[in-house]
Scaffold this active site. Structure first.
Site, short mmCIF file in Angstrom:
data_model
loop_
_atom_site.label_atom_id
_atom_site.label_comp_id
_atom_site.label_asym_id
_atom_site.label_seq_id
_atom_site.Cartn_x
_atom_site.Cartn_y
_atom_site.Cartn_z
N ASP A 1 -3.44 3.04 14.45
CA ASP A 1 -2.49 3.31 13.46
C ASP A 1 -2.66 4.78 12.86
O ASP A 1 -3.87 5.31 13.69
CB ASP A 1 -2.34 2.28 12.42
CG ASP A 1 -3.76 2.22 11.51
OD1 ASP A 1 -4.61 3.02 11.68
OD2 ASP A 1 -3.87 1.36 10.51
N ARG B 1 1.04 -1.09 0.15
CA ARG B 1 0.16 0.05 -0.08
C ARG B 1 0.91 1.15 0.01
O ARG B 1 1.47 1.47 1.08
CB ARG B 1 -1.00 -0.06 1.02
CG ARG B 1 -1.69 1.30 1.43
CD ARG B 1 -3.04 1.15 2.20
NE ARG B 1 -2.62 1.00 3.77
CZ ARG B 1 -3.74 1.09 4.52
NH1 ARG B 1 -4.95 1.70 4.15
NH2 ARG B 1 -3.58 0.97 5.78
#
Length: 531
Positions: A444, A164
């Site tokens: 996160d 990603r």
């Protein structure tokens, strides 16, 4: 540093080994990508801002009338490579060397190496991350833990690798083109593709990406154009780059058909990026007091608007033969507390049972210890490699369903949790750590973005807590001070990073205007080395 390629300047330090990645040929490839697609990226970011201005005035997302023909037509994505047909459990994580090895060895079907939400973008993290992926592709990656002396290496059957890159909204100022920072998305994806695409294909796999935070099918079209040019430049077969799109913005939820259509020869499926999606709802409806969400803990996937989004993604994806991967349960194993550990596993199990029964073709976990839990659920519910044959014609989701935001408790405890998570994550980000375990959950940049966005939203609309108090700047400042004081135990002064993180968090939640992404000012202060 002097220009290496005409117009391209490296401003990051060149540590030993970085020249393996920042070769003249790789830099020339990045210059080609930035020159061709950088201006369109910036134009699309302007389009985002214009669209947001309409939402600020009360407009709501809806299906696009001009693309109705695409939604109603019968078409499918290109056939999937063999190693992308069974994705029942995927693990995600940052790109440090030990994590890459452990994730690839976790017995998950796929590992998503994450430059976007799980990795703090220090120059060292980015370049070492690319080195780690280079070595992992070639199966030469090893790591010796200096604390234990233990050596880590890959097993014979590691997970499929996907990467990603950072989103279209982020820039990489340590590489500049004609004096301007290049696209972080093109930097991350470009280096990975240049160094690894041909080797991956030679090994029977392929160059696979996860695309974050798209807000429209035009942004998917830009990725498709990047892929086509990359395939031409690198001598790859057309359509060999495959990308899974995270549906993690409210606007993308209204354009899933169109996004898949734009990427149809390069599409590998969709993913329900739930945490980014919740943050996107707050961001998009920042000016609407009726859109204020309850405590983050109360906004679960069985909430009607999130359930509708999840099931609509399955319906849209399966109609186009595209697998749809479920989202992340933030719970992680709890050491030394069997009761808490079983409670966490039970919640993860229930989350995955919901996804599998809804028709998802796989799911995400954040910790190797949860791979067997999720795998057992999908093995029980999904005996075939995927469920794309299950078209979910029974699902009828309207725009009103996607926009039916929930009410619920708004508590001091919820406010305190948001403050604690926001400060702790920003402090970790400044230390070069992108994801941290907090309160038995993995946090996160996406989950931290919910926390700081919700505090801003509650202040903006003077939310009344369940105890009758109004959320004000003064109340939030007082709770932030209490959070810092709680960290300052006798003999252990609060770390400077905590104070700097609290200062940034305070700036974000008290700003008169909403900052679209936590990572924007966090990156700026990280790079500037200031609080």
């Amino acid at each position: 540093m002097a220009d290496i390629i005409a117009g391209l300047e490296i401003r990051g330090s060149m540590e030993p080994g970085f020249d393996r990645i920042l070769t003249p040929e790789a830099l020339a490839f990045l210059a080609e990508l930035e020159g061709r697609f950088g201006p369109e990226r910036l134009r699309l970011l302007d389009v985002r801002a214009q669209r947001q201005a309409l939402f600020d005035q009360g407009k709501r997302p809806d299906l696009l009338p001009e693309t109705r023909a695409i939604r109603e037509a019968d078409w499918t994505i290109a056939p999937l490579p063999v190693d992308l047909r069974d994705r029942r459990v995927e693990i995600t994580g940052p790109v440090d060397r030990k994590t890459v090895i452990n994730a690839l060895n976790s017995e998950a079907k796929l590992f998503m190496a994450d430059f976007e939400d799980a990795s703090s973008p220090t120059w060292a993290n980015l370049l070492h991350g690319q080195i780690n992926l280079y070595d992992a592709v070639r199966r030469t990656i090893t790591h010796e833990d200096p604390a234990t002396g233990k050596t880590y290496r890959l097993t014979d059957r590691p997970a499929v690798l996907a990467v990603r890159p950072r989103g279209w909204h982020r820039a990489e100022p340590r590489l500049r083109m004609e004096g301007e920072a290049v696209s972080a998305a093109l930097f991350d994806a470009g280096l990975f593709l240049f160094h690894n695409a041909r080797d991956l294909l030679a090994r029977g796999s392929g160059p696979y990406l996860y695309l974050p935070k798209l807000e429209s099918h035009f942004e998917a079209r830009l990725w498709r154009e990047v892929f086509v040019l990359a395939e031409e430049c690198l001598g790859l077969p057309y359509g060999s780059i495959k990308a899974t799109v995270l549906i993690e913005t409210i606007t993308a939820a209204f354009e899933m058909d169109e996004i898949l259509y734009e990427l149809r020869d390069h599409a590998a499926g969709l993913n329900c990026g739930r945490w980014g999606y919740i943050a996107s709802v707050i961001k998009t409806f920042r000016n609407d007091p009726a859109a204020v969400l309850p405590d983050r803990a109360a906004v679960t996937m069985d909430t009607p608007f999130l359930s509708a989004y999840s099931q609509l993604a399955v319906k849209v994806g399966h109609r186009r033969n595209a697998p749809v991967i479920g989202g992340m349960s933030a719970f992680i194993p709890v050491k030394d507390d069997p009761a808490a550990n079983e409670a966490a596993f039970s919640r993860v199990r229930a989350d995955k049972e919901r996804e599998a029964s809804n028709g998802h073709d796989g799911t995400w976990v954040a910790h190797p210890g949860l791979v067997p839990v999720a795998m057992a659920v999908f093995d029980a519910y999904m005996p075939t490699p995927n469920q794309t044959a299950r078209k979910r014609a029974d699902v009828a989701v309207t725009a009103a369903d996607l926009l039916a935001l929930p009410t619920g408790p708004k508590t001091e405890a919820g406010l305190r949790t948001n403050i604690a998570v926001g400060i702790a994550h920003i402090a970790a980000w400044r230390r070069g750590v992108g994801c941290v375990p907090l309160f038995n959950q993995m946090e996160d940049a996406a989950t931290a973005d919910i926390s700081r966005s919700q505090v801003w939203h509650w202040i903006r609309h003077a939310v009344t807590l369940d105890d009758g108090r109004t959320v004000t700047v003064d109340l939030v400042r007082a709770l932030i001070a209490e959070e810092l004081a709680a960290r300052n135990r006798p003999g252990t002064p609060t770390a400077p990073d905590d104070h700097a993180a609290a200062a940034l968090f305070t700036d974000l939640v008290t700003a008169p205007d909403f900052i679209d992404f936590l990572t924007t000012p966090a990156d700026d202060r990280l790079l500037a080395g200031v609080g």
